[in-house]
Structure formats: C-alpha cells, structure tokens
Design a protein around this motif. Structure first.
Motif, PDB file in Angstrom:
ATOM      1  N   ILE A 386       0.853  -1.189   0.000  1.00  0.00           N
ATOM      2  CA  ILE A 386       0.000   0.000   0.000  1.00  0.00           C
ATOM      3  C   ILE A 386       0.889   1.239   0.000  1.00  0.00           C
ATOM      4  CG2 ILE A 386      -2.001  -1.068   1.117  1.00  0.00           C
ATOM      5  CD1 ILE A 386      -0.924  -0.081   3.788  1.00  0.00           C
ATOM      6  N   PRO A 387       0.408   2.359  -0.563  1.00  0.00           N
ATOM      7  CA  PRO A 387       1.240   3.572  -0.589  1.00  0.00           C
ATOM      8  C   PRO A 387       1.270   4.300   0.748  1.00  0.00           C
ATOM      9  CG  PRO A 387      -0.869   4.013  -1.625  1.00  0.00           C
ATOM     10  CD  PRO A 387      -0.854   2.537  -1.309  1.00  0.00           C
ATOM     11  N   ALA A 388       0.187   4.160   1.517  1.00  0.00           N
ATOM     12  CA  ALA A 388       0.064   4.926   2.764  1.00  0.00           C
ATOM     13  C   ALA A 388      -1.143   4.388   3.529  1.00  0.00           C
ATOM     14  CB  ALA A 388      -0.123   6.419   2.457  1.00  0.00           C
ATOM     15  N   THR A 389      -1.354   4.911   4.729  1.00  0.00           N
ATOM     16  CA  THR A 389      -2.550   4.566   5.502  1.00  0.00           C
ATOM     17  C   THR A 389      -3.105   5.826   6.157  1.00  0.00           C
ATOM     18  OG1 THR A 389      -1.541   4.184   7.691  1.00  0.00           O
ATOM     19  CG2 THR A 389      -1.470   2.359   6.129  1.00  0.00           C
ATOM     20  N   THR A 390      -4.323   5.697   6.645  1.00  0.00           N
ATOM     21  CA  THR A 390      -4.879   6.674   7.575  1.00  0.00           C
ATOM     22  C   THR A 390      -4.680   6.108   8.974  1.00  0.00           C
ATOM     23  OG1 THR A 390      -6.562   7.315   5.969  1.00  0.00           O
ATOM     24  CG2 THR A 390      -6.941   7.949   8.271  1.00  0.00           C
ATOM     25  N   ARG A 391      -4.195   6.926   9.887  1.00  0.00           N
ATOM     26  CA  ARG A 391      -3.900   6.443  11.244  1.00  0.00           C
ATOM     27  C   ARG A 391      -4.667   7.251  12.275  1.00  0.00           C
ATOM     28  NH1 ARG A 391       2.116   7.139  13.461  1.00  0.00           N
ATOM     29  NH2 ARG A 391       1.329   9.261  13.764  1.00  0.00           N
TER      30      ARG A 391
END
Length: 418
Positions: A386-391
């Motif tokens: 994945i390129p990024a996440t929401t945290r």
C-alpha cells in the motif's frame, strides 16, 4: 453515551487540556486522534514552562547566582522524576536528548566508535525489524555503511506481528546489537520483548528498545525489561517538543565514548587532549533543553498522578471499541492486528481505493484530526503493498464518542467519493 469498562474520568481529564475545547471549521469541536504523532499538553505542563521562563530562566550547572541554582535544581529534578518514572536503578543513567531520534543515533554512534567488546565492525551484525520507525532504521543503516557490519531484520506476518520463526538465524553469535520498537507506531503491535531479549542475551548481544510509543501509554520499567538501552521522547507523553530520553545501563555509559563534544561534557581540556565528565553529563554537550526538561518533569508528575496502569486500561478499552467499530465500516482494512490483544492505541487502515490523503482531508473538514502517509514506517507500507494509511491514535483523554465521530466521518468520506 457509550459506557465501557476501565475508562478514566475523561470529562475531568479533558478540562486539563485547553486545546481540546478549540472549535474549528465553523464551530466544530476538534476531535484529536493524532496522538501517536504528538500528544496534547495539560495546563500543568504549560504552567511549569511559563513559571520557568518567568521566574527561573538561566543556564544550568556553572552559575553560582540564585537563578542559575534554581534552574539547575529544576533541570536535575526533572532527571530524578524521569528516573523514578521508568524505575531506573540510578538517576545518572538518564540522559536528556532532544528527541528519541537523537537518543537512537547516540547509541549507534557510541557503538561505532567504541573499543572492544562493544565495537561494531565488519565482523559483526546489527539486527532490527521491518516495523521500525525510520529513526530506528536509518541510524543503523548509516552505522552499517560506515563500519561494514551486516544489517539484518525480522519480517512481519500477515496479521502485523513480528515473524520470529527464524530468530536463531537472525540473531547469531555475530550479532552485536538488537534494536527494536516496543510498540509499533503504525500498527500498534506490542512486540514480545522477553523472547527477543532472551535470544540476544544467549549470544551476548546488546539490546536497544525504542519505547516512544510505550512510555506514554503503559508502565515502563527498565529493570523489568532487561534491555541495555531504552529511548523515548517527551512530546508524545504530554511533555514539550525538544526533549527526549536515553536510558542506558551504568556500566555501558561508563565504558562507551561520547557522541558530541563541547561544554559541560568535559572533566578537563587542554590543547592536546580532553577527559570526560561521568555520565550523564558525558553525553549532554552544550546548553541542554532546560525548559523542555522541566516541562517533561511536569508531564511525568501529571501521568503519575493518574496512574500508568489506569491509562493503559483506558486505552485498551478505547482500542477494543475502536477496532470493533472500524470493522463495521465497509471496505475498511486494518493494517496490523485486527484485535485489541497485544496492541497499543494506534490503528492504521485503508478505505477501499480512496487515497489516505483524501480520507484525512475530508475528516479534517469535519473537525477530526488523523494522520495520513507512511508514518515514518515506509517498509511496513511496502510489506503490505500500500502507498500509505490513515492512522487514528488515542490517548488518556480519548472517548468512545470520538471513536463514533471517526466512524461517522468515514461514512461521510465513502459517500463523498461515491
């Protein structure tokens, strides 16, 4: 209002944090869920900082006037508070730095310049993990490049745990240092410290623990951990930015060389050579972060007054509720453990094909503050493709209502992007 067992009296606690009453975006009260990046500060810490600057501001250790003596007492008093907070055998094992990154770089550089038996060179190995913050990857990469030491790491399982199936092959007789996070800053995973340390001790390797995501949230007892070094930072535990801590075993601090040279860390100086002051001052060159240390001491007082066991129980209840609620959101994928077992109060997720930056921006419009990106843990994102996440990350002042607001906000995001 949702009632959960183990919750703190958040109504009372939140009154200590002025920023939590702030309204943004046309009167929306801020929902602060970015605590893994930095925590908010209670009035007690803000008051301590103001009092220092208004009444006691001076440089420490060398002055004989009243203000200098007061500033020194406050600065060294903060060291006493931190030592008690982490159950350090000696206050002289507590080194103030500017953040956990500097603490970890300090350890890496000490080992790079050390003499035997501590020296890291081309005949030795360094072990880290794939779930580390960049601050516990890059210093070891730099040390490996400088010395020729081999860098090795543990991988991550599909459910966000460390893969220790090959621990005897990763930690070997050539391993000189094992450095790993106690709690993942991106997945919230709490790592099996005892298993890793036991293997490191079998081969005579030193152990360094990044406790940046542990010190604010649970009891941190350095004697019980049995590590050799422990690093953490003040701004994630209700303290100011600009102050971090490195704890190290006394005998190691006595034997290892300093990282920075300058004022205060010396015993004698001539034009030909210098000798060094005992630890901790040996590792605190120059004017230290005095006010920040005073603020950290006040933060330690605040957290201690509430009780770290109580904070841990509160966050476990919030995290358990948050996992349950988030898994109700269609197309949401939690990156890391999907239960509250052996995990901290940090939850990273993806939402279908919606880019995390878009998720974060729409949530912000609703007054909800989360973090988006790779969270200085890009290898984790690469591991899960994945390129990024929401945290979203919680703390002692977080409430079930804020979890509900997040879930409602995510439904708005899904509707917004169709």
């Amino acid at each position: 209002m949702t009632q959960l067992p183990g919750l703190l009296d958040t109504e009372a606690i939140r009154k200590d944090f002025p920023i939590l009453d702030r309204q943004i975006h046309d009167g929306r009260k801020v929902v602060y869920l970015d605590n893994a990046a930095t925590s908010q500060k209670p009035r007690q810490v803000l008051d301590a900082l103001n009092a220092y600057y208004e009444r006691h501001n001076a440089n420490v250790h060398r002055g004989v006037h009243v203000l200098a003596e007061e500033a020194t007492a406050l600065y060294e008093g903060a060291r006493d508070k931190v030592a008690a907070f982490i159950n350090a055998p000696s206050r002289d094992e507590v080194i103030f730095t500017k953040n956990a990154s500097e603490s970890l770089n300090l350890v890496a550089n000490m080992l790079g310049w050390a003499e035997e038996p501590y020296r890291v060179d081309r005949e030795t190995e360094i072990v880290i993990t794939e779930m580390e913050h960049h601050s516990n990857i890059v210093p070891w990469q730099l040390l490996s490049q400088r010395t020729g030491a081999k860098l090795k790491w543990f991988g991550i399982t599909d459910d966000g745990r460390l893969d220790l199936s090959n621990i005897d092959e990763i930690i070997t007789e050539q391993t000189k240092i094992v450095s790993f996070t106690l709690v993942s800053n991106i997945m919230g995973t709490i790592n099996p410290v005892e298993t890793i340390i036991r293997r490191a001790q079998e081969v005579g390797a030193l152990v360094c623990i990044d406790a940046s995501q542990a010190a604010p949230h649970m009891v941190l007892d350095v004697q019980a951990l049995q590590a050799d070094f422990v690093a953490f930072t003040g701004h994630k535990m209700c303290g100011p930015t600009g102050i971090g801590v490195l704890w190290g075993r006394q005998e190691l601090l006595e034997d290892l060389p300093p990282f920075l040279g300058g004022g205060e860390m010396i015993e004698t100086v001539s034009m030909h050579s210098s000798t060094y002051a005992p630890a901790p001052h040996k590792f605190e060159a120059g004017t230290p972060p005095i006010a920040q240390a005073v603020g950290l001491g006040a933060a330690v007082d605040y957290l201690t007054s509430i009780g770290m066991d109580n904070i841990a129980a509160h966050e476990h209840a919030i995290t358990e509720y948050a996992v349950k609620r988030l898994l109700e959101v269609p197309d949401l994928r939690i990156i890391g453990p999907s239960t509250a077992e052996d995990r901290g109060a940090t939850l990273s997720f993806t939402l279908g094909d919606i880019h995390p930056h878009d998720v974060g921006q729409v949530l912000d419009e609703q007054g909800i503050a989360v973090r988006v990106g790779h969270h200085c843990a890009r290898p984790v994102c690469l591991r899960f493709g994945i390129p990024a996440t929401t945290r979203a990350s919680f703390y002692l002042y977080s409430t079930p209502a804020e979890v509900d607001a997040l879930v409602e906000g995510l439904e708005h995001v899904r509707n917004f992007f169709g």
